[in-house]
Design a protein around this motif. Sequence first.
Motif, mmCIF file in Angstrom:
data_model
loop_
_atom_site.group_PDB
_atom_site.id
_atom_site.type_symbol
_atom_site.label_atom_id
_atom_site.label_comp_id
_atom_site.label_asym_id
_atom_site.label_seq_id
_atom_site.Cartn_x
_atom_site.Cartn_y
_atom_site.Cartn_z
ATOM 1 N N GLU B 274 10.460 -3.955 -8.027
ATOM 2 C CA GLU B 274 9.005 -4.127 -8.046
ATOM 3 C C GLU B 274 8.378 -3.524 -6.783
ATOM 4 O OE1 GLU B 274 5.549 -5.477 -9.989
ATOM 5 O OE2 GLU B 274 7.618 -5.415 -10.692
ATOM 6 N N LYS B 276 9.487 -1.176 -4.965
ATOM 7 C CA LYS B 276 9.554 0.284 -5.044
ATOM 8 C C LYS B 276 8.473 0.815 -5.989
ATOM 9 C CE LYS B 276 12.940 3.875 -5.741
ATOM 10 N NZ LYS B 276 14.182 4.229 -6.416
ATOM 11 N N GLU B 277 8.298 0.115 -7.118
ATOM 12 C CA GLU B 277 7.291 0.529 -8.105
ATOM 13 C C GLU B 277 5.896 0.608 -7.496
ATOM 14 O OE1 GLU B 277 6.928 1.089 -11.730
ATOM 15 O OE2 GLU B 277 8.907 1.866 -11.172
ATOM 16 N N ILE B 278 5.532 -0.416 -6.710
ATOM 17 C CA ILE B 278 4.163 -0.443 -6.188
ATOM 18 C C ILE B 278 4.063 0.151 -4.789
ATOM 19 C CG2 ILE B 278 3.442 -2.378 -7.636
ATOM 20 C CD1 ILE B 278 3.829 -4.262 -5.397
ATOM 21 N N GLY B 279 5.211 0.524 -4.222
ATOM 22 C CA GLY B 279 5.160 1.256 -2.958
ATOM 23 C C GLY B 279 4.913 0.403 -1.730
ATOM 24 N N ILE B 280 5.565 -0.737 -1.634
ATOM 25 C CA ILE B 280 5.438 -1.547 -0.427
ATOM 26 C C ILE B 280 6.827 -1.795 0.148
ATOM 27 C CG2 ILE B 280 3.287 -2.704 -1.073
ATOM 28 C CD1 ILE B 280 4.960 -5.121 -1.976
ATOM 29 N N GLU B 282 7.504 -4.492 2.154
ATOM 30 C CA GLU B 282 7.780 -5.931 2.175
ATOM 31 C C GLU B 282 6.728 -6.656 1.349
ATOM 32 O OE1 GLU B 282 7.078 -7.750 6.063
ATOM 33 O OE2 GLU B 282 6.018 -5.970 6.730
ATOM 34 N N PHE B 284 4.625 -10.318 0.452
ATOM 35 C CA PHE B 284 3.712 -11.071 1.304
ATOM 36 C C PHE B 284 3.369 -12.378 0.618
ATOM 37 C CE2 PHE B 284 -0.688 -12.285 2.184
ATOM 38 C CZ PHE B 284 -0.689 -12.316 3.558
ATOM 39 N N GLY B 285 3.042 -13.394 1.406
ATOM 40 C CA GLY B 285 2.495 -14.596 0.803
ATOM 41 C C GLY B 285 3.208 -15.870 1.202
ATOM 42 N N PHE B 291 7.920 -14.371 -5.260
ATOM 43 C CA PHE B 291 6.940 -13.354 -5.656
ATOM 44 C C PHE B 291 6.292 -13.746 -6.975
ATOM 45 C CE2 PHE B 291 5.355 -9.424 -7.370
ATOM 46 C CZ PHE B 291 5.102 -8.580 -6.289
ATOM 47 N N ARG B 294 4.092 -16.863 -6.676
ATOM 48 C CA ARG B 294 2.821 -16.622 -5.990
ATOM 49 C C ARG B 294 1.789 -16.028 -6.945
ATOM 50 N NH1 ARG B 294 5.685 -13.167 -1.530
ATOM 51 N NH2 ARG B 294 6.933 -14.762 -0.493
ATOM 52 N N THR B 295 2.261 -15.250 -7.909
ATOM 53 C CA THR B 295 1.306 -14.613 -8.822
ATOM 54 C C THR B 295 1.060 -15.438 -10.086
ATOM 55 O OG1 THR B 295 3.028 -13.320 -9.939
ATOM 56 C CG2 THR B 295 1.956 -12.303 -8.032
ATOM 57 N N GLY B 399 -0.412 -13.694 -14.084
ATOM 58 C CA GLY B 399 -1.312 -13.853 -12.941
ATOM 59 C C GLY B 399 -2.748 -13.515 -13.251
ATOM 60 N N GLY B 400 -2.943 -12.733 -14.313
ATOM 61 C CA GLY B 400 -4.290 -12.315 -14.665
ATOM 62 C C GLY B 400 -5.044 -13.396 -15.425
#
Lengths: 458, 458
Positions: B274, B276-280, B282, B284-285, B291, B294-295, B399-400
């Motif tokens: 995940e 890698k997919e969104i490009g972070i 680390e 957070f939260g 993860f 949190r969502t 989460g939406g």
Amino acid sequence: MNAQAVDQYFKDHRETHLDELKSFLRIPSISALSEHKEDMQQAAEWLIAAFEHAGLENAKIDATEGHPVVYADWLHAEGKPTVLVYGHYDVQPVDPLHLWETAPFEPQVRDNKLYARGASDDKGQVFMHVKAIEALLKLEGELPVNVKFIIEGEEEIGSPNLPKYVEENQDLLASDIIVISDTGMQGPGRPAVCYGLRGLAGIQIDVNGPKGDLHSGIYGGAVQNPLHAIVEILQSFRDQEGLIQVEGFYDDVLEVSDKEREEFAALHFDLEHEKKEIGISEDFGEKDYSFVERTWIRPTLEVNGITGGFSGEGIKTVLPAEASAKITCRLVPDQDPDDIVAKLKAHVESHKPAGVTVEITEFDKGKPFLTPYDHPAIQAAGRSYEKVYGVPTAFTRMGGSIPIVAAFDEILGLPVVLMGFGLASENFHAPNEHFHLENFDKGLRVISDYLFEVAELD
Amino acid sequence: MNAQAVDQYFKDHRETHLDELKSFLRIPSISALSEHKEDMQQAAEWLIAAFEHAGLENAKIDATEGHPVVYADWLHAEGKPTVLVYGHYDVQPVDPLHLWETAPFEPQVRDNKLYARGASDDKGQVFMHVKAIEALLKLEGELPVNVKFIIEGEEEIGSPNLPKYVEENQDLLASDIIVISDTGMQGPGRPAVCYGLRGLAGIQIDVNGPKGDLHSGIYGGAVQNPLHAIVEILQSFRDQEGLIQVEGFYDDVLEVSDKEREEFAALHFDLEHEKKEIGISEDFGEKDYSFVERTWIRPTLEVNGITGGFSGEGIKTVLPAEASAKITCRLVPDQDPDDIVAKLKAHVESHKPAGVTVEITEFDKGKPFLTPYDHPAIQAAGRSYEKVYGVPTAFTRMGGSIPIVAAFDEILGLPVVLMGFGLASENFHAPNEHFHLENFDKGLRVISDYLFEVAELD
């Protein structure tokens, strides 16, 4: 010197002087617009003629990579100080033209005010220095001090070529005092000598998070939001009173003497009027300093812009990929812009929020400038103003930055006396720029007197 | 029921079914664009014909102030539960058209995937429910439960008229369970039943300072900067871990049982993939939650946008007159959007920085939704999936926010079962939307089985 004779000379020649100034103002010497390149040359040539007519010598136009610099001198006061007069012959653009009541380059006197672009900023003020010299030379055949003029054509575009010119012509420009008439008085009938300006340093902070904008429903709570990250960084810079939390930020701030602060207090700054003018219900800032002191003798850190995320109408539940902020600091003596930028960077580094990367870009810098307010050249200017205006002179600083002043200070190492005759109401840089002729008349006498005051220094 | 007979029925009729679905997909029923008004009517009529062909009764098109709602039922399973199937026949616009490999309204099967706008979202999934009913009625002449369909034409534009329709037709829609197939699975071959969604509440914060932009040199340090003020407000909302500092914000957050959290942990969410997919680098939260948690089960407060000051290239030393920010919260049961907005406002009021005025504007709100995950209707759906897919079903939240789900929950007071057959890779709302036919084939069997599972509840 017979002050009455000088006053009479200015009275006798008033119409001629105004006609001459109008001919200078008719030249549309807008430095920012390339189509006015020939006008720049014409304005420089106009100055050469005016210098020579006044009795100044060695008048010359020096080419630069931009618009030329004009020089002239009179150096026959052996053993006496040399005063370097700086000013500029270029003017701001005139847009929006339709707001001008009369054409910007067709000078007109209305209600004892001379309307034209450049009337106050700065052709009118430069012209006064030339005419003061001319009066003394015509009346007495000599000056009490040596005088050099350096009038540039790029002030309104940031003086890109002047520092190099000054650097390369240090012998030519060697002097004891620099006098600049390009600022304002405290108000009508309230003369002021400005002896300090703040410097400038700034950075842009770019925060990057995910590689693309994310849906705040799907990812919110588990991915750092670059907007929150930049808020965290920005908040860390100041406390609620505005005190800057960057380590070492205040280290080099010179203490201002009680006497100087008493002088500020004696200026009777009208806080209520000011608040009304700018439309705030309460002022803000360090509680141990007055409004004036906060803007003159204290450094600042201001966020000038923040961007990031959705800015349209209504709602978009985005967790943005990036956020950006621009901040600038106003610096006071002896803060060094390079040192401050290094401290800002170190601060950001040590306050970097989790989950994002942060990049910093430096902006152009400018050093703060200060001639000690009890410097004889400053106090002498105050006496000249007081003799003519009949009221005590305010000794002021300014919160803004004029990089070229700091460059003069730095390269030539000379005291700079900011001896302005403009008024804040005179629409510098705006339509209907004008110059109150009361200050033109009195200014000629102040400048003439000042040359004699300087002659007595040493 | 003879499951094999049903399976055989779907196999025998596969070509016919796909041809019928393609005819549905050829209707460009884009609810957002007024030029498709007649297509909306045509799609509604297509559904009426399909309902009647399936053996459903009382099929009708009900006008609303926008696009019509289509209704049908079969109510002959006396003493048995009633299942209300919700879906939508409208689709998203197709821009940018040039990115589609084949025309969006010319359905084509490639590599066992059906490409067309609406293939997955939501015509394909609605169609499966109709065909599952049709199969059972053809094979057995009756259904194990009572069934009602409500298919709207405005889901993609926010269902502006549906809550009123549901409110006014509570008797017509009275049921025991609502089933919605408009979401996705966990991944290929990994069925999921979604039983919770987060709600939404948000505000815009406008900070006003001086009546116009000020020069940061002249006023910096003595006038509150609206950008600093908004930074101060925004920073006060969260701590560095993301924990929300608004008083009472967490008061109504339902505790999630250890058992439920164990189920989440068992989903084997691939955090590294995940990230890698969104490009972070680390996540957070809140450190006590994963993860996924949190969502799904934790509320958030996100800044969605900040504007103020200078956003061009380089530097402008402005102290801006105003600054603005948009924030939204994702809410979890039993948080109430109205209560949260009131708490946000009280927070801003008690954290109002000196020297500025602050205005708050409310955004549209949506309640969180939760059917207890151990609700028999949820667990039954899990069993039906597992029988067909041969693997355990994931019980998930999202989460939406889907406001219409919360509206159903609120108005009709029924458990909602989100039984999706889409995949995250199927380009909902984007060019080249498609539907994996593996899930079409299996979904028909899951839905058929589910009706028998529901019949056994009570």
